[in-house]
Design a protein around this motif. Structure first.
Motif, PDB file in Angstrom:
ATOM      1  N   THR A  52       0.808  -1.220   0.000  1.00 37.10           N
ATOM      2  CA  THR A  52       0.000   0.000   0.000  1.00 37.10           C
ATOM      3  C   THR A  52       0.843   1.272   0.000  1.00 37.10           C
ATOM      4  O   THR A  52       0.304   2.365  -0.090  1.00 37.10           O
ATOM      5  N   THR A 158      -4.655   2.780   1.895  1.00 37.07           N
ATOM      6  CA  THR A 158      -5.284   1.765   1.056  1.00 37.07           C
ATOM      7  C   THR A 158      -4.959   2.093  -0.391  1.00 37.07           C
ATOM      8  O   THR A 158      -4.962   3.264  -0.794  1.00 37.07           O
ATOM      9  N   GLU A 159      -4.633   1.099  -1.168  1.00 41.58           N
ATOM     10  CA  GLU A 159      -4.189   1.308  -2.542  1.00 41.58           C
ATOM     11  C   GLU A 159      -5.378   1.562  -3.463  1.00 41.58           C
ATOM     12  O   GLU A 159      -6.386   0.845  -3.411  1.00 41.58           O
ATOM     13  N   GLN A 160      -5.241   2.551  -4.329  1.00 45.35           N
ATOM     14  CA  GLN A 160      -6.339   2.924  -5.229  1.00 45.35           C
ATOM     15  C   GLN A 160      -6.766   1.760  -6.125  1.00 45.35           C
ATOM     16  O   GLN A 160      -7.956   1.545  -6.355  1.00 45.35           O
ATOM     17  N   PRO A 163      -8.445  -1.321  -3.259  1.00 45.88           N
ATOM     18  CA  PRO A 163      -8.903  -0.719  -2.000  1.00 45.88           C
ATOM     19  C   PRO A 163      -9.461  -1.761  -1.040  1.00 45.88           C
ATOM     20  O   PRO A 163      -9.953  -2.819  -1.450  1.00 45.88           O
ATOM     21  N   VAL A 190      -5.775   7.244   0.250  1.00 46.78           N
ATOM     22  CA  VAL A 190      -5.859   6.354  -0.908  1.00 46.78           C
ATOM     23  C   VAL A 190      -4.594   6.595  -1.721  1.00 46.78           C
ATOM     24  O   VAL A 190      -4.364   7.688  -2.232  1.00 46.78           O
ATOM     25  N   CYS A 193      -2.543   6.858  -6.561  1.00 40.65           N
ATOM     26  CA  CYS A 193      -3.563   7.369  -7.480  1.00 40.65           C
ATOM     27  C   CYS A 193      -2.895   7.970  -8.719  1.00 40.65           C
ATOM     28  O   CYS A 193      -1.765   8.461  -8.644  1.00 40.65           O
ATOM     29  N   GLN A 202     -12.465  10.645  -6.921  1.00 41.36           N
ATOM     30  CA  GLN A 202     -12.043  10.858  -5.543  1.00 41.36           C
ATOM     31  C   GLN A 202     -13.255  10.888  -4.603  1.00 41.36           C
ATOM     32  O   GLN A 202     -13.235  10.298  -3.516  1.00 41.36           O
ATOM     33  N   ALA A 205     -14.600   7.405  -4.101  1.00 39.46           N
ATOM     34  CA  ALA A 205     -13.738   6.623  -3.205  1.00 39.46           C
ATOM     35  C   ALA A 205     -13.936   7.051  -1.753  1.00 39.46           C
ATOM     36  O   ALA A 205     -13.985   6.217  -0.844  1.00 39.46           O
ATOM     37  N   VAL A 209     -14.948   4.793   1.538  1.00 39.38           N
ATOM     38  CA  VAL A 209     -14.191   4.782   2.793  1.00 39.38           C
ATOM     39  C   VAL A 209     -15.129   4.996   3.969  1.00 39.38           C
ATOM     40  O   VAL A 209     -15.077   4.275   4.985  1.00 39.38           O
ATOM     41  N   PHE A 221      -5.730  11.753  -0.877  1.00 34.57           N
ATOM     42  CA  PHE A 221      -5.309  10.972  -2.040  1.00 34.57           C
ATOM     43  C   PHE A 221      -3.872  11.336  -2.386  1.00 34.57           C
ATOM     44  O   PHE A 221      -3.515  12.508  -2.398  1.00 34.57           O
TER      45      PHE A 221
END
Length: 355
Positions: A52, A158-160, A163, A190, A193, A202, A205, A209, A221
């Motif tokens: 991540t 958390t990875e885009q 997620p 995130v 990105c 965005q 997302a 979350v 982000f």
């Protein structure tokens, strides 16, 4: 993982999640005690196993603290090291003695930032305090599930592209606990990105979350900025690769795809990718294999994290014989994310005397 295999493993995932939920409930209700420290504790962690972007985000937070006049330290588990217990990084340490990520931090900050490792973060904090170093804040690297310690600020990554809200608990997925673990976060970032990720994406997302985190959680982000390749050996004995160069990519990280995508977008010609598991301990034989397939004019590119393990003393000769470079990365926040995180941190920090 295939959808069918995920479905088959779901009962085990529910069992794993249930055990984690009971443990979290014991800490949430105070039946198990969590302790803080005399200085602010800023945790950078995740719900997912690996990939991540913790290492560059820890470095970003440390650099911000230093720019604010603070004297931060880093405390990590030291995953993959061959030692146990508390250890304060010294110039004689290597990735084998303190772990690749702590060694990378120690090297990156030139020893100016204390870097310590301990499997028990609470014990590690006590040992740091006993050393009576001039520390005004501690950045905890990957302590989100280490509930014995109570962070002053909990930053969840958390990875885009992967997620947590699309993932499942181990072994059906890659989560260490259920998605509801996000409720402990003060900030959710995130990561990885696209630099120009649309505001509509965005916003969508952030809504995902907040389905699992607190409604007032700060959602930011970030993306990566890649720098010019740097020789792993420290000495420039081969010409720097540039756009158009043919490269062999050597990685031992959880998610090499962002690096590969960047290299191709930047015009590098990736002729081969030698990929190993996260925290892989490279061998002289593997470097010899890379050397054997290189054609004249080609170079080997790796990541900054892998470079920490490639600097092990027993690899020195093999590394020196290769045109081997790492690609440095730094974190860049989208929009006003950096300013918003700065504003959230400021009230937690003790003003430091002007030198």
């Amino acid at each position: 993982m295939s959808p069918l295999l995920t479905f088959v493993l779901l009962p085990l995932a529910w069992l794993y999640a249930g055990v984690a939920a009971v443990r979290n409930w014991l800490y949430d209700t105070g039946l198990l005690a969590a302790t803080g420290a005399a200085v602010p504790l800023i945790n950078v962690g995740n719900l997912r196993v690996g990939g991540t972007g913790k290492t560059p985000h820890v470095a970003w937070v440390v650099e911000l603290l230093r720019n604010l006049g603070q004297q931060p330290a880093i405390l990590s588990r030291g995953y993959g090291r061959g030692t146990k217990g508390f250890r304060l990084a010294r110039p004689t340490d290597t990735a084998a003695t303190i772990g690749d990520e702590p060694w990378q931090h120690f090297h990156e900050f030139g020893g100016a930032v204390p870097v310590a490792v301990d499997e028990d973060r609470r014990h590690g904090l006590a040992e740091l305090a006993a050393l009576q170093l001039p520390i005004s804040a501690v950045v905890l690297d990957d302590a989100y599930q280490h509930r014995r310690v109570q962070p002053t600020l909990n930053i969840l990554l958390t990875e885009q592209a992967r997620p947590f809200w699309h993932d499942y608990v181990l072994p059906a997925g890659r989560l260490r606990e259920s998605r509801r673990g996000a409720r402990r976060a003060d900030v959710v970032i995130v990561t990885k990105c696209p630099p120009q990720w649309p505001e509509t994406a965005q916003h969508a997302a952030a809504e995902q979350v907040r389905r699992y985190a607190r409604p007032d959680v700060l959602v930011l982000f970030s993306s990566y900025i890649y720098g010019r390749p740097v020789p792993v050996s420290g000495a420039l004995t081969y010409s720097l690769p540039t756009s158009g160069s043919e490269v062999l990519v050597l990685t031992g990280i959880a998610q090499p795809e962002p690096l590969l995508a960047y290299l191709r977008e930047a015009g590098y010609r990736v002729v081969r990718h030698m990929s190993y598991a996260d925290h892989h301990a490279f061998t002289s034989a593997e470097l010899a294999e890379a050397a054997a397939v290189l054609q004249p004019g080609q170079v080997v590119l790796t990541t900054q994290k892998d470079a920490a393990r490639l600097r092990e003393p027993h690899l020195r000769t093999a590394v020196a014989s290769l045109p081997l470079f790492y690609v440095p990365i730094r974190v860049s926040f989208l929009a006003d994310g950096a300013e918003r995180l700065h504003a959230l941190l400021m009230p937690l920090l003790t003003p430091q005397p002007v030198a």
